[in-house]
Design an enzyme around this catalytic site. Sequence first.
Site, PDB file in Angstrom:
ATOM      1  N   CYS A 293      -6.339   9.294   9.487  1.00 11.17           N
ATOM      2  CA  CYS A 293      -5.593   9.866   8.361  1.00 11.17           C
ATOM      3  C   CYS A 293      -6.548  10.469   7.325  1.00 11.17           C
ATOM      4  O   CYS A 293      -6.167  10.690   6.181  1.00 11.17           O
ATOM      5  CB  CYS A 293      -4.684   8.823   7.712  1.00 11.17           C
TER       6      CYS A 293
ATOM      7  N   GLN B 164       0.836  -1.192   0.000  1.00 10.94           N
ATOM      8  CA  GLN B 164       0.000   0.000   0.000  1.00 10.94           C
ATOM      9  C   GLN B 164       0.876   1.249   0.000  1.00 10.94           C
ATOM     10  O   GLN B 164       2.004   1.246   0.458  1.00 10.94           O
ATOM     11  CB  GLN B 164      -0.914   0.003   1.223  1.00 10.94           C
TER      12      GLN B 164
ATOM     13  N   ASP C  52      -5.111   2.349  14.097  1.00 10.31           N
ATOM     14  CA  ASP C  52      -4.583   3.122  12.957  1.00 10.31           C
ATOM     15  C   ASP C  52      -5.327   2.689  11.694  1.00 10.31           C
ATOM     16  O   ASP C  52      -4.748   2.050  10.806  1.00 10.31           O
ATOM     17  CB  ASP C  52      -3.081   2.888  12.820  1.00 10.31           C
TER      18      ASP C  52
END
Length: 396
Positions: free
Chosen positions: A340, A201, A300
């Site tokens: 994010c 990724q 996360d």
Amino acid sequence: MAQVRLRHDNAKSVERRHPWLFSGALEPADLQALQEGDPVEVVTHAGDFVGRGYFEAGSIAVRLLTFDPKTVIDDVFWQTRVERACRLRESLGLTAPRAAFRLINGEGDGLPGLVVDLYDRVAVVQAHTMGMHRQRARIADALTRVLGSRLTGIYYKSSATLATHSTVTEPLDMLIYGELPEELTIVEGEVTFAPDLVRGQKSGLFLDQRENRLLLRRYAQGRSVLDLFCYSGGFSLHAMQGGAAHVTSVDSSAIATAQLEQNLRLNPALRQTAHDICTGDAFAFLDDMPAGAYDLIVLDPPAFANKRSALTNALHGYRRINTRALEKVAPGGLLFTFSCSQALSSEVFRQNIFTSALAARRKVRVLHQLTQAPDLPVSIYHPEGDYLKGLVLYVE
């Protein structure tokens, strides 16, 4: 270079030196004949110079590369911007052998739409716009000129961001300079990683979390750690390095957990730590696990909202998983929680965590407020670049 004019009342963002000009701020007739990626010069309606950049179809119509009328967008320009970016990373002490760091961070380095990550001696280039895609040869040339013999390969990896553009006919993931090593390893702290530049990724490793992984290592001693959305094990391996009593790593991707297993093999000393790997849904794992099983949890997740239109659903997802983690973490435990999602501001993220704490009925204190690593700098004129939000919470 085509010229586009600002409408009469749309110079405020330019006065703030923001690098984006939205289509509504420009005269529509000036945009009709342009192709995506075309270089443009922007002027006021009276004809005064504003800046130079390139055109893109969509709401952000022009991304500005310079506000200086003396600056020409030529080979010297690209080399100068790369040199400036390199000097910053050198000043941060990030350029040691086998290091991995962000060399060019879009607007933060004055090159909106461009990301370049350096893994030891290999650069991974990602174009997020057609304008940068069309300049990929110049970008590669500037990288080779500035980095010299230090650079052995450039891998162009843009299919994730440009594959939907119908005008693109050439490959978007390809080697455009030198060669890729058969085996590539980098060192972060005292942990060795083997990033998969081709299939992994992003560019192969989430470099924005480097400093936060090192922080977690400080808190891991003797703790039972749960790393949700673990990807290739960045937080997990640093927890082991920090002396965690036990680590559980969870990710829905079998490719990601296979990468984690490979990284474990590269760090034989860490394999003495008790470690479980679960390939499955993080939400379901958290729902099913008993309360108090872990005294340090890492959340996360991938971006739940890349656009503002998805923000409502994203907030629901963040509230749900943070509430469950706060309910389940052991008394006196820690929660490292992140977002994010660029569309989610730091204030809204923190308010969302506040709501989760209320729902979990736990006393919570903030120990750290976290952001991206310093090699992902944010232009003071482009606050949108401050996309990574994180909190370290102490849960009584």
